[in-house]
Scaffold this motif. Sequence first.
Motif, PDB file in Angstrom:
ATOM      1  N   VAL A 288     -21.623  61.193  12.218  1.00 54.89           N
ATOM      2  CA  VAL A 288     -20.918  62.436  11.871  1.00 54.89           C
ATOM      3  C   VAL A 288     -21.434  63.570  12.739  1.00 54.89           C
ATOM      4  CG1 VAL A 288     -20.589  64.161  10.052  1.00 54.89           C
ATOM      5  CG2 VAL A 288     -20.325  61.732   9.529  1.00 54.89           C
ATOM      6  N   LEU A 289     -22.730  63.640  12.936  1.00 53.53           N
ATOM      7  CA  LEU A 289     -23.320  64.679  13.774  1.00 53.53           C
ATOM      8  C   LEU A 289     -22.813  64.574  15.213  1.00 53.53           C
ATOM      9  CD1 LEU A 289     -25.310  67.025  13.933  1.00 53.53           C
ATOM     10  CD2 LEU A 289     -27.093  65.379  14.466  1.00 53.53           C
TER      11      LEU A 289
ATOM     12  N   MET B 179     -30.361  53.323   2.412  1.00 59.46           N
ATOM     13  CA  MET B 179     -30.898  54.489   3.090  1.00 59.46           C
ATOM     14  C   MET B 179     -30.632  54.410   4.594  1.00 59.46           C
ATOM     15  SD  MET B 179     -32.373  57.225   2.328  1.00 59.46           S
ATOM     16  CE  MET B 179     -33.525  58.439   2.738  1.00 59.46           C
ATOM     17  N   LYS B 180     -30.761  53.197   5.132  1.00 61.62           N
ATOM     18  CA  LYS B 180     -30.540  53.001   6.559  1.00 61.62           C
ATOM     19  C   LYS B 180     -29.078  53.311   6.926  1.00 61.62           C
ATOM     20  CE  LYS B 180     -31.097  49.593  10.193  1.00 61.62           C
ATOM     21  NZ  LYS B 180     -31.452  48.227  10.520  1.00 61.62           N
ATOM     22  N   ASN B 181     -28.130  52.889   6.071  1.00 60.98           N
ATOM     23  CA  ASN B 181     -26.709  53.168   6.308  1.00 60.98           C
ATOM     24  C   ASN B 181     -26.418  54.662   6.282  1.00 60.98           C
ATOM     25  OD1 ASN B 181     -26.095  50.504   6.621  1.00 60.98           O
ATOM     26  ND2 ASN B 181     -25.438  50.210   4.500  1.00 60.98           N
ATOM     27  N   PHE B 182     -27.079  55.382   5.379  1.00 61.81           N
ATOM     28  CA  PHE B 182     -26.907  56.829   5.308  1.00 61.81           C
ATOM     29  C   PHE B 182     -27.334  57.495   6.614  1.00 61.81           C
ATOM     30  CE2 PHE B 182     -28.632  61.063   4.351  1.00 61.81           C
ATOM     31  CZ  PHE B 182     -27.459  61.679   3.908  1.00 61.81           C
TER      32      PHE B 182
ATOM     33  N   ILE C 262     -27.370  56.170   9.641  1.00 61.60           N
ATOM     34  CA  ILE C 262     -26.394  55.835  10.687  1.00 61.60           C
ATOM     35  C   ILE C 262     -25.147  56.689  10.529  1.00 61.60           C
ATOM     36  CG2 ILE C 262     -24.878  54.016  11.569  1.00 61.60           C
ATOM     37  CD1 ILE C 262     -27.140  52.018  10.925  1.00 61.60           C
ATOM     38  N   VAL C 263     -24.648  56.809   9.298  1.00 62.78           N
ATOM     39  CA  VAL C 263     -23.455  57.630   9.035  1.00 62.78           C
ATOM     40  C   VAL C 263     -23.740  59.085   9.403  1.00 62.78           C
ATOM     41  CG1 VAL C 263     -21.945  58.512   7.214  1.00 62.78           C
ATOM     42  CG2 VAL C 263     -22.527  56.083   7.290  1.00 62.78           C
TER      43      VAL C 263
END
Length: 132
Positions: free
Chosen positions: A11-12, A1-4, A6-7
Motif C-alpha cells: 500500500v505504501l 503479522m507477516k502478511n500485515f 507485506i500489505v
Amino acid sequence: MKNFGIVFILVLLLLLTSGCKPSTYEITGYTGSSINNEIPVPVNAKQLSVTTHSDNPNIQTGIKYELKHIGGEQGLYVPSDYFEKLSEAGWVEVEEERMGNVHYFKKSDTIIAIEIQEDTFKIFEMMQGFTF
C-alpha cells in the motif's frame, strides 16, 4: 503479522508511485492569441494579463495564460503537443537559444518567447530587429 507487513509495504509503494506521477494538462483545441493571431493558444487557456510595457527593451508585448499543469511540476516539462501545434502553424523553435523554461520561436521576421511554468505560460512578442 507477516502478511500485515507485506500489505502495508505494498500500500505504501502504491501511494508513493501514484503521488509521483506528473499531472497532465488537456488541450481541447486552439485559437489565435490576442496579441498576435498567428500564435496558436489552447482554447481552454485562461488569459490572466497583458503586458504592453516592459522594462525589457526587447519585449514589444506579452500575455500570460493559465492552463493547469501545462509545465508539469515546477514547469520542468515541455508541452510537446502544444509545441507541435506551433510548428504546424509555421513557428520554428530556435533551440540553441533556449534558456531553461524560456523557448524562442521564429516565423518570418517575428520572434516570440514562450515561458513555461507549472500552471501558466507567457508569450512575449519580441521587438522588430531583435537578435539573440
